[in-house]
Structure formats: C-alpha cells, structure tokens
Design a protein around this motif. Sequence first.
Motif, PDB file in Angstrom:
ATOM      1  N   PRO A  83      33.208   0.128  69.647  1.00 20.83           N
ATOM      2  CA  PRO A  83      32.877   0.922  70.754  1.00 20.83           C
ATOM      3  C   PRO A  83      31.380   0.054  70.976  1.00 20.83           C
ATOM      4  N   THR A  84      30.753  -0.453  70.004  1.00 18.40           N
ATOM      5  CA  THR A  84      29.384  -0.960  70.208  1.00 18.40           C
ATOM      6  C   THR A  84      29.414  -2.208  71.100  1.00 18.40           C
ATOM      7  N   ARG A  85      30.771  -2.933  71.281  1.00 19.49           N
ATOM      8  CA  ARG A  85      30.733  -4.049  72.095  1.00 19.49           C
ATOM      9  C   ARG A  85      31.184  -3.861  73.581  1.00 19.49           C
ATOM     10  N   VAL A 235      39.485   1.828  65.488  1.00 22.39           N
ATOM     11  CA  VAL A 235      38.079   1.742  65.853  1.00 22.39           C
ATOM     12  C   VAL A 235      37.355   1.295  64.591  1.00 22.39           C
ATOM     13  N   SER A 236      36.591   0.207  64.826  1.00 21.83           N
ATOM     14  CA  SER A 236      36.076  -0.481  63.728  1.00 21.83           C
ATOM     15  C   SER A 236      34.544  -0.911  64.197  1.00 21.83           C
ATOM     16  N   VAL A 237      33.773  -0.802  63.328  1.00 17.15           N
ATOM     17  CA  VAL A 237      32.104  -1.004  63.536  1.00 17.15           C
ATOM     18  C   VAL A 237      31.639  -1.543  62.480  1.00 17.15           C
ATOM     19  N   ASP A 238      30.795  -2.401  62.545  1.00 17.85           N
ATOM     20  CA  ASP A 238      30.126  -3.404  61.454  1.00 17.85           C
ATOM     21  C   ASP A 238      28.791  -3.185  61.714  1.00 17.85           C
ATOM     22  N   ILE A 239      27.793  -2.615  60.874  1.00 17.85           N
ATOM     23  CA  ILE A 239      26.554  -2.408  61.033  1.00 17.85           C
ATOM     24  C   ILE A 239      25.615  -2.768  59.804  1.00 17.85           C
ATOM     25  N   ARG A 240      24.585  -3.138  60.026  1.00 15.44           N
ATOM     26  CA  ARG A 240      23.528  -3.619  59.075  1.00 15.44           C
ATOM     27  C   ARG A 240      22.386  -2.784  59.132  1.00 15.44           C
ATOM     28  N   VAL A 241      21.664  -2.482  58.026  1.00  9.56           N
ATOM     29  CA  VAL A 241      20.683  -1.642  57.873  1.00  9.56           C
ATOM     30  C   VAL A 241      19.590  -2.394  58.891  1.00  9.56           C
TER      31      VAL A 241
END
Lengths: 242, 242
Positions: A83-85, A235-241
């Motif tokens: 959903p962030t794309r 649903v897949s989200v990849d986040i970095r600090v």
Amino acid sequence: MDLPDGADTRHYLGVRDSIAAHIENGDLGHNACLPSERQLQSGTGAARGTVRAALFQLEAEGLIYRKERSGWYVSPAPIVYDPTRWEGFMSYVKAQGRDPKTELLGTCEVQATAALADIFGVDAGATLYELRRRRYVDDRAVLVETIYVDPRLAPGLLDHDLDGSLTQVLKREYVVDVARNRIDMQPCALTQAEAAALRVKSGLPGLLVTRISYDAQGRVVEYDQEYWRHDALKVSVDIRVG
Amino acid sequence: MDLPDGADTRHYLGVRDSIAAHIENGDLGHNACLPSERQLQSGTGAARGTVRAALFQLEAEGLIYRKERSGWYVSPAPIVYDPTRWEGFMSYVKAQGRDPKTELLGTCEVQATAALADIFGVDAGATLYELRRRRYVDDRAVLVETIYVDPRLAPGLLDHDLDGSLTQVLKREYVVDVARNRIDMQPCALTQAEAAALRVKSGLPGLLVTRISYDAQGRVVEYDQEYWRHDALKVSVDIRVG
C-alpha cells in the motif's frame, strides 16, 4: 468450521502437513485438483472427518480452495500488494507476471447517505456516481468493489469506458489527479452479496480494503470499497528505521 | 454461515441496519450487551432465523461479537495500526488511549524447520528460541503470537522478563537494534489453536501478521507470527504521491 466428529487434532494436523508438503514441493501445482476425499482417506489411512478437518485447515490458511461440485484445488500464489507504493491494480498485477482484468458490473446515480456525505463533504442526499466492478487475476475473480465519485468533479463519467483504470480515465478525461490516498484494511467475513459475486461460500474470510483518494486541493476524488477473497492477496510492507 | 431456513435477504438486512443504527448513534456503546435474540425477535417482528442472520452479518463486519453462553456484545473500536510507522504494540495501543497487556504463554527451544532455517539463514535443525504470547487491549485478548529468536544473537534470552516489548529487551540486554522490518499481512480463518487462545469460535476470520526484523547488518533479529481477531484491528496507511 468446528471439527467433525471423530477428528483428532494430532491426526488432522498430520494429514494437513502431508498435503501441504505436496503443495510446497510442487507435486501439486497452482490450480491443480487435489485427490478426492475418498482417495485422501485411503492414502492416509485417516477417517473421513480427519481428512475434512485437514482440508478445512488448509482452506483457512489459503493454501487450497473449493469449487462447487468439483472438489478442492491448490490456490494460486497470492498477489502481493504494497500500500505504500503508488500503483493501481492493473499495473501491480501485471508487474507480477499475472493477467489482470476488470469487469464493470453496473453503474448508477445514488443519493449520498450520511456516511458518504461526510466522506465527500457534500449534503446528505446529494447525487453521487456509483460503480460496481469485479476484478480478476488470471481469470479468477479476486475482488468486488463499489466506487463512489462526485459528479461535480467528473460530469458524464458513467458514459466512458470503465473496464480498466478509473484513475486513468479521471486524469485523461477530467484532468483530475490523485495526490493522496488514505487506505484502510480490515479482515472480514464475506457476506452473501460479496460471496456470491466472488463465487465463494458466504462466511469465508475476506479483506475489506477502502481507499479515499484526494486531489492536490484536498478534494475527494474517489471512495472505493474492495472486498478481496482471503487467499488472493498478501499485503506486504518493507520499512527501515527513520 | 449460510442463511438459516426462513431468512429472507431483505428482512435480515433491515434488522441488521436497525441494530447497526443503535450502535452508530451510541444507544449501544462499546461492550454493551445486545438484547436477547428473543427480545430482538419481538422488537423487530422478524423470525428467529432472520434475527440470527442479521447477527451473523454484524459479526462478519466486526460490529458485534459473541461471548460463550452470555450472548452478543458491541465490539470495542478497533486498534488502528500503521505498518509504516516505527512503533511497537505496547506503544501504539497506549497512544490510542487504550490499555495494552502482554502475557507470556510459554517459551521453549525448538529445532528450526526448513522454512525457519531459510528465514534465519541457519541450518535446518539448528536451535531457535520460541516464545508464545497473548496480547490484550483493555483486558480483551486481541492476538496470539509465536516469536522466534536466534540464540546466537541473544543467549539466555528466555531468562529475562518477556511480558512487554521484546524489542526493548533485545536492545537493553543484548545491544541488538532493529533497523528494518518486513511485514506481511494476510487474512485467514482462525483455526483451532488460535481460536482457542483468543476464546473465539474456530473458523472466524482473522488477520495473520508476520514480521521479520533485521539489524543494521542485515541479520534476522526476530521472526514473529501474530494471529489477530478480525474485529480488533484496522490497518491504515496514508500516502502522498512521489
């Protein structure tokens, strides 16, 4: 989906694992038909209730699905949705090497309920366009959606071809551009209307995805409610600090 | 969850709307007990099957829930979870004015299965720590989770207090810092073990949230599988173009 009589937890998990292993190692490919329940019984030496409990468990996990009067099948790989794309259905499905299709089920003009009026910032009873669509991946129906659009932003919208990306139509025909999306996702049970449109049993789990799209001026461009079948989407989200 | 005999679609949606209106306008607050099915029957003039169909529909939507042997209750507001924000359960639940609690159900050492070995980059059969926890919002169980940690990163982890934020323990005791999270979410049906731990009927929809946490060197710090009850969580993402 309680256990049928005679099913034993330990046994049904064993049968579950053995079928899952055949799926994971590729013996049973996507959309392959599973052996009949009778064959699974004789193959595993388990009771009918135990075999059925194992099948229900695999269905709950999304690994297999039922077709009416024709048995159990291996679920295709789910579509991955981030959903962030900034990408629409037609585009992210294609990017995964799958074949997307949109079918317009119907359009009409409706009077805004209190909830819709609140979302669009119009008076209750104001006219809105409503579109109902069904979307497919590789010819399997994966979601049904109801979309609302304010006619003031896109007068005559319903006369255009709406079998593809609505965002593209709004941009091309009305110079309306989406600048912000607010996306909410909530697991649900698919009730009668959605289940029938997706040709699944009512009560099966689904995911309700709602999206409010705004233009750069903060006006609501579309409000969309999508009901997905539960095994069709991850649903897949990849986040970095930060 | 097919319609009971005698239930008519039009009628049960009418009963559904009338109960939903009482919830939305606040006549029935969060956790309020609904009138009995018998009272709803005489109040609405609908048949028993119609009333039950309406209740199942509201349950599917997450508006009401059942307690064994005590009837139907209005669901509390769901917790809003934004996977793009860098915040743990204890923190985002508190920030919403709610009361989070973590209960450790058990810990053990397990041999990595092929799937776990692949995630952690260890040999199959290598030892991993396993933690099972249940988490609550305002004293209602909302998720059960199984967490795996590589003992090489956190030797002796199981001797620490694990009733809160695991991330904090790893940081404080082992100077292990999470730098990246890969989060996957998939709707599912809650099967026996999870349903029992959440005290709901098996087969009800849920959300499976898995998280792989990496440190700055790309090592896997934890692998977490959370099963949420479907009415406890709303995933929400707000994004702007480019």
